[in-house]
Design a protein around this motif. Structure first.
Motif, short mmCIF file in Angstrom:
data_model
loop_
_atom_site.label_atom_id
_atom_site.label_comp_id
_atom_site.label_asym_id
_atom_site.label_seq_id
_atom_site.Cartn_x
_atom_site.Cartn_y
_atom_site.Cartn_z
N PHE A 1 0.80 -1.35 -0.04
CA PHE A 1 0.05 -0.08 -0.03
C PHE A 1 0.93 1.19 0.02
O PHE A 1 2.11 1.14 0.33
CB PHE A 1 -0.81 -0.19 1.24
N THR A 2 0.38 2.54 -0.35
CA THR A 2 0.96 3.73 0.30
C THR A 2 0.57 4.30 1.39
O THR A 2 -0.62 4.10 1.71
CB THR A 2 0.95 4.66 -1.42
N PHE A 3 1.38 5.19 1.76
CA PHE A 3 0.75 5.65 3.09
C PHE A 3 0.80 7.31 3.12
O PHE A 3 1.86 7.85 3.67
CB PHE A 3 1.57 5.21 4.40
N PRO A 4 -0.19 8.00 2.59
CA PRO A 4 -0.20 9.63 2.38
C PRO A 4 -0.53 9.78 3.92
O PRO A 4 -1.00 9.16 4.84
CB PRO A 4 -1.52 9.74 1.86
N ALA A 5 -0.30 11.02 4.45
CA ALA A 5 -0.42 11.60 5.73
C ALA A 5 -0.74 13.10 5.53
O ALA A 5 -0.71 13.56 4.58
CB ALA A 5 0.72 11.12 6.76
N SER A 6 -1.24 13.61 6.81
CA SER A 6 -1.66 14.84 6.83
C SER A 6 -1.63 15.48 8.14
O SER A 6 -1.80 14.85 9.01
CB SER A 6 -3.15 14.89 6.02
N SER A 7 -1.37 16.75 8.42
CA SER A 7 -1.67 17.59 9.43
C SER A 7 -2.66 18.62 9.35
O SER A 7 -2.28 19.45 8.42
CB SER A 7 -0.24 17.84 9.89
N HIS A 8 -3.62 18.74 9.67
CA HIS A 8 -4.69 19.95 9.52
C HIS A 8 -4.86 20.62 10.69
O HIS A 8 -4.70 19.91 11.95
CB HIS A 8 -6.00 19.32 8.99
N ILE A 9 -5.16 21.73 10.57
CA ILE A 9 -5.33 22.68 11.82
C ILE A 9 -6.62 23.56 11.56
O ILE A 9 -6.70 23.79 10.50
CB ILE A 9 -4.16 23.62 11.98
N CYS A 10 -7.57 23.60 12.44
CA CYS A 10 -8.64 24.29 12.26
C CYS A 10 -9.07 25.14 13.41
O CYS A 10 -8.94 24.93 14.67
CB CYS A 10 -9.87 23.35 11.87
N GLU A 11 -9.52 26.41 13.24
CA GLU A 11 -9.96 27.27 14.27
C GLU A 11 -11.37 27.94 14.09
O GLU A 11 -12.07 27.95 13.03
CB GLU A 11 -9.00 28.63 13.87
N VAL A 12 -12.16 27.47 15.28
CA VAL A 12 -13.62 27.60 15.14
C VAL A 12 -13.92 28.54 16.29
O VAL A 12 -13.50 28.55 17.06
CB VAL A 12 -14.28 26.12 15.41
N GLU A 13 -15.27 28.76 16.28
CA GLU A 13 -16.08 29.58 17.23
C GLU A 13 -17.33 29.03 17.27
O GLU A 13 -18.14 28.81 16.37
CB GLU A 13 -15.90 31.32 17.09
N VAL A 14 -17.68 28.67 18.54
CA VAL A 14 -19.25 28.31 18.77
C VAL A 14 -19.94 29.39 19.43
O VAL A 14 -19.46 30.19 20.36
CB VAL A 14 -19.06 27.26 19.73
N CYS A 15 -20.96 29.84 18.74
CA CYS A 15 -21.94 30.92 19.00
C CYS A 15 -22.60 30.38 20.59
O CYS A 15 -23.30 29.45 20.40
CB CYS A 15 -22.70 31.41 18.15
N SER A 16 -22.54 31.30 21.73
CA SER A 16 -23.03 30.88 22.68
C SER A 16 -24.74 31.22 22.89
O SER A 16 -25.18 30.83 23.92
CB SER A 16 -22.38 31.25 23.99
N ASP A 17 -25.15 31.91 21.61
CA ASP A 17 -26.48 32.10 21.71
C ASP A 17 -27.27 30.70 20.87
O ASP A 17 -28.22 30.25 21.35
CB ASP A 17 -26.90 33.35 20.99
N THR A 18 -26.59 30.81 19.70
CA THR A 18 -27.43 29.70 18.78
C THR A 18 -26.38 28.43 18.79
O THR A 18 -27.11 27.32 18.19
CB THR A 18 -27.22 30.29 17.41
N TRP A 19 -25.30 28.30 19.49
CA TRP A 19 -24.50 27.05 19.43
C TRP A 19 -24.32 26.65 18.16
O TRP A 19 -24.00 25.48 17.87
CB TRP A 19 -25.33 26.06 20.37
N GLU A 20 -24.27 27.44 17.22
CA GLU A 20 -23.81 27.23 15.95
C GLU A 20 -22.03 27.36 15.75
O GLU A 20 -21.53 27.89 16.55
CB GLU A 20 -24.36 28.01 14.72
N VAL A 21 -21.76 26.41 15.05
CA VAL A 21 -20.24 26.25 14.76
C VAL A 21 -19.90 26.98 13.77
O VAL A 21 -20.26 26.75 12.56
CB VAL A 21 -19.68 24.68 14.55
N ARG A 22 -18.84 28.15 13.78
CA ARG A 22 -18.31 29.00 12.74
C ARG A 22 -17.03 28.50 12.59
O ARG A 22 -16.28 28.77 13.52
CB ARG A 22 -18.56 30.29 13.04
N ILE A 23 -16.46 28.03 11.27
CA ILE A 23 -15.09 27.81 11.15
C ILE A 23 -14.54 29.02 10.73
O ILE A 23 -14.97 29.57 9.73
CB ILE A 23 -14.80 26.76 10.08
N LEU A 24 -13.36 29.43 11.47
CA LEU A 24 -12.77 30.68 11.10
C LEU A 24 -11.50 30.48 10.26
O LEU A 24 -11.33 31.23 9.30
CB LEU A 24 -12.15 31.32 12.45
N ARG A 25 -10.97 29.39 10.24
CA ARG A 25 -9.93 29.05 9.40
C ARG A 25 -9.61 27.74 9.26
O ARG A 25 -9.84 27.01 10.15
CB ARG A 25 -8.60 29.73 9.93
#
Ligand code: FES
Ligand code: FES
Lengths: 155, 786
Positions: free
Chosen positions: B632-656
């Protein structure tokens, strides 16, 4: 019961004899033979079937053929003039705005309307304008890029 | 050398798609065609006590109506399963049921009519009486004492048990551990939702007894094999299967489906071409679905943060029947990935494949690997919290160092190459990880729920060494065929057994062959998806087309070059060792004098005129290779994600969202980036919006695009994609495959980010998808209710 429907499709006037329940998307695909308008859902969610009806983007799965009587319909096949590709088509090609291509006709027709309203549409405007269109392949990144770039080229 | 590989050549397939000229199966129309529609079960489990087709059959425009008995009597065999682990219990899966339905959407009867509208009316007119039977839908609940049986003959609803790893080392790790973190989690059911609904069309030639089947498949040759050997019974030599343009697959179009049998069978029966196109709702309830695990796991570590052991038990929901490769996914593509990117001596995993009254489950983008990555990466974050460590730092501490490759894990795989530390530091730099943490601290101080997620993920791609696949339960091999046919004019046709349904092979494989031969890319056409034109091949899934399919083409191109070189030497009246094949120009010339040479076109022509070939050489210039990968081949990854959760609606917003991937050598950066972006958004969909939900009585609650929430354009603000390249050492292109890495990393990184955001509220776990309602409930449960 059948109805006569007169339509101008991609500049050509045609008459059809249809059942009242026939959807515009099926008329285009099965009667006119224009299969570029794809059908991706049955609840008016995906926008694959978007065409221009009298210049406005509509989901052709949500319009009865009889409702389209007397209107001018432009499909993806009729978008470009004789001189090759429409600028939005070109931009999708240049920016890798498609993968499997299934959502693409609907995306392009929607994009034409978005840019008609606002050629300076920003990334966020375009994302908002695409709320009725689903793409499962591209993650929208390059679709948005294609549309913004086409707008920049137009304006 | 290498004018095309490594550059973003624009896709050659695009002009037809952007002009509405895609050749999808649903576009196939013949005069006299009949349109097939299928009566589907509304019940998840029931005995059929009566079917009355008379009203439907009597309708104007209806050509024929068939029931399950007709298909049985007409010689249709049951759908086989192509991957059997030891002692697998395989329930019978008829093309059309005769007496009992086992999931909502099971096929009950078939109509052929003059128009699709009449066919739909006739389906409505078929009367079926059902006597409901008890149902079971939950992967783990299926094994409970007294749970209803999906198939009476399969005890405890268990299709198989499977385990892998070093149990002794694992037990030792836990016995000696300083710290242990545990988790119980669900990897929810997903519905792949390729935008093109499945479809099939068929034309029977009674005179020659030849059948042509068009199907929305990722792998037409295996479908032809299964149709011939198991379900339809027409010899392979008389059966042509074509997968023309296919509108996305993501795994769901790998499998052999009943409609691929129904449509040709009907076409032959009624003596007219036939076509069936699924409605979206029909696709959602009959396409094989993905994921659906319940898992209990624990991670052992030392007090200074070194991982020492991982112990996993998973219940994998297989649905009502075993889809074509179902047992493969939670076994050899899941347990084998549990070591992640980390050095851990004691990994042990076991899985129970259970049957339920739900749509069958099989590969969906990532297939087993996302389930492993989500589990491991959640545990690592829990470990970081327990130890009070930064999650990136803890990952770097445990990552397999680059000098340890090839690296043998305790769960069978030998990772080929990688540099996980560089991957993570590149991602951290690109994201300004330290700055993100700083901004998070400031946001928290203002009372905002800001979170940062980080992951490091592994994938096994490019399946697979055939002997290894065979030893793990496969009924087929996973090599690939590639033919390079040089025409007398020097034009080149490339035939690949892999299949593109959005991946752009017509461009990337042309890049590869054009570079191998030194010819202009415009003179290379790529042909795929037609058993009538292409050698037997295994198709596309598991990010295999470049590693396996591309490698087969490299081998064939090498053979072409060798023959062209010999012809060139002969015509130049030079010894073979005195001439060279210039891969920039495709010319063969005498060493040191590029002017005295022959063009590729001249040499190709000479191969066909055969007026003056080297002694004993056969005419022609056409080579086929069958490439069986070494690993097999073995791709790899490192991802970084920044979010904010709204404390009124509890929706998740991805910032980056920042993604750094290592998919080995890249043939076309534009296409690879597109694959990653698309994959990432699918993974984010699993994290935030998507769930294939069933009620307890087996009703699919998210069967349309109204309820099944695939991501829309505004879910993310954009994705920043970057890469490092550690070439795979064991294939000639150095490629690893790019189709699935994005999906695998995206789900855990978003989940980690959201849980990091909610950490101040004491929330440590929420089942996916992280909808506002689920977040709100978790926040309430953690004692934050007002
Ligand atoms: S087919 Fe018209 S919106 Fe989906
Ligand atoms: S390109 Fe495949 S659905 Fe958009």
């Amino acid at each position: 019961m059948r109805h006569r429907v007169c339509l101008t499709v991609n500049g050509k006037a045609e008459e059809f004899d249809v059942e009242p329940r026939l959807l515009l998307c099926h008329l285009l695909r099965a009667y006119v033979g224009l299969t570029g308008t794809n059908i991706g859902c049955d609840t008016s969610q995906c926008g694959s079937c978007t065409v221009l009806m009298d210049g406005k983007a509509v989901k052709s799965c949500t319009v009865l053929a009889v409702q389209a009587d007397g209107s001018e319909v432009t499909t993806i096949e009729g978008l470009a003039g004789a001189d090759g590709l429409h600028s939005v088509q070109q931009s999708f090609w240049d920016n890798h705005g498609l993968q499997c291509g299934f959502c693409t006709p609907g995306m392009i027709m929607t994009a034409v309307e978005i840019l008609d309203r606002n050629p300076d549409a920003s990334d966020a405007d375009v994302r908002h304008g695409l709320e009725g269109n689903i793409c499962r392949c591209t993650g929208y990144e390059n679709i948005v890029k294609s549309i913004v770039a086409a707008g920049a080229r137009q304006s | 050398m290498g004018r095309y590989v490594g550059t973003s050549v624009k896709r050659v397939e695009d002009p037809r798609f952007i002009q509405g000229k895609g050749r999808y199966v649903a576009n196939i129309q013949f005069p006299d065609m009949v349109y097939v529609a299928i009566k589907r079960s509304p019940e998840a489990h029931a005995r059929i006590t009566r079917i009355d087709t008379s009203a439907a059959a009597a309708m104007d425009g209806v050509v024929a109506v068939f029931t399950g008995q007709d298909f049985k009597d007409g010689g249709c065999g049951s759908l086989p399963c192509g991957w059997l682990v030891p002692d697998t219990k395989v329930p019978d899966r008829p093309i059309v049921v005769t007496d009992r339905v086992c999931h909502v959407g099971d096929s009950v009867a078939v109509v052929a009519a003059r128009t699709p509208y009449i066919a739909a009316d006739a389906v409505e007119a078929i009367e079926v009486d059902y006597e409901p039977l008890p149902t079971v839908v939950d992967a783990r609940g299926a094994m409970d004492e007294g749970a209803p049986l999906v198939h009476a003959e399969i005890e405890d609803n268990v299709s198989y048990h499977w385990a892998l790893g070093d149990q002794e080392a694992c037990d030792k790790a836990f016995a000696e551990a300083d710290e242990v973190v545990e988790v119980e989690l669900v990897n929810q059911r997903l519905i792949p939702t390729a935008m093109e609904p499945r479809a099939a069309a068929a034309q029977w030639d009674a005179a020659s007894e030849e059948m042509t089947v068009w199907t929305t498949s990722q792998n037409p040759h295996p479908i032809r094999l299964l149709l011939s050997a198991f379900t339809l019974g027409i010899p392979e030599s008389k059966l042509r299967v074509i997968s023309p343009d296919v509108g996305g697959g993501f795994g769901s179009k790998i499998f052999h489906y009943p409609e691929e049998v129904i449509v040709p069978w009907v076409a032959r029966e009624v003596g007219r071409p036939a076509r069936w196109v699924a409605t979206r709702t029909e696709s959602q309830m009959t396409d094989s679905q993905g994921r659906d695990h319940v898992t209990v796991a624990k991670l052992a570590m030392t007090s200074d943060g070194a991982f020492t052991g991982l112990d996993v038990e998973t219940w994998a929901n297989q649905g009502a029947y075993l889809s074509t490769f179902a047992p493969l996914i939670p076994t050899a593509l899941y347990i084998t990935l549990l070591s992640g990117n980390y050095k851990m001596p004691g990994v042990f995993g076991k899985v129970h494949g259970t049957l339920t009254n739900t749509v069958p489950v099989d590969a969906y983008r990532g297939a087993g690997r996302p389930e492993a990555a989500y589990l491991v990466e959640r545990l690592v974050d829990l470990a970081a919290t327990r130890l009070g460590r930064d999650p990136l730092d803890l990952r770097r501490q445990n990552a397999i160092p680059k000098e340890d490759f090839p690296y043998q894990t305790p769960v069978a795989f030998l990772y080929d190459s990688g540099d996980y530390d560089r991957l993570m530091t590149t991602a951290a730099d690109r994201a300004d990880y330290a700055g993100m943490r700083q901004a998070q601290a400031e946001a928290r101080a203002e009372g905002k729920l800001r979170g940062v997620g980080v992951v490091c993920c592994i994938e096994a791609s490019g399946p697979a060494p055939s002997a290894v696949a065979g030893s793990l339960g496969s009924a087929v091999g996973f090599w690939e065929s590639g033919e390079v046919r040089v025409h007398p004019t020097g034009q080149v046709s490339v035939f690949t057994g892999s299949h593109a349904h959005g991946q752009g092979h017509e461009t990337t494989l042309a890049q590869v062959v054009a570079d191998e031969l030194g010819v202009p890319i415009e003179s290379v056409e790529v042909v795929h998806g037609d058993t009538g034109r292409v050698n037997f091949g295994m198709g596309t899934y598991g990010s295999r087309s470049a590693c396996v399919g591309g490698s087969a083409l490299v081998r064939s191109a090498e053979k072409v070059r060798a023959k062209v070189l010999r012809i060139g030497a002969h015509l130049l009246e030079a010894a073979e060792e005195d001439v060279v094949y210039d891969r920039d120009t495709g010319r063969v010339h005498v060493k040191g004098s590029p002017d005295s040479g022959k063009d590729f076109g001249e040499l190709a022509f000479a191969a066909y005129t055969a007026h003056n070939l080297p002694e004993g050489m056969e005419p022609g210039l056409d080579f086929v290779s069958f490439y069986d990968p070494a690993n097999f081949t073995f791709p790899a990854s490192s991802h970084i994600c920044e979010v904010e959760v709204c404390s009124d609606t509890w929706e998740v917003r991805i910032l980056r969202y920042v993604a750094v991937d290592d998919v080995g050598k890249v043939i076309n950066p534009m296409i690879v980036e597109g694959q990653l972006q698309g994959g990432i958004v699918q993974g984010v969909g699993q994290a935030l919006t998507e769930i294939g939900a069933y009620s307890d009585d087996g009703q699919l609650l998210s069967g349309t695009l109204l309820e099944y929430a695939v991501p829309r354009a505004d879910l993310l603000p954009g994705i920043e994609v970057d890469r490092i390249e550690t070439p795979s050492p064991h294939n000639p292109l150095g490629v690893k495959g790019a189709g699935e890495m994005g999906t695998i990393a995206a789900t855990p990184v978003v989940a980690n980010a959201v849980l990091d955001a909610l950490a101040p509220l004491g929330v440590t776990h929420i089942e996916l998808p992280l909808t506002p309602e689920r977040i709100w409930r978790a926040v309430q449960a953690a004692g934050n209710g007002a």
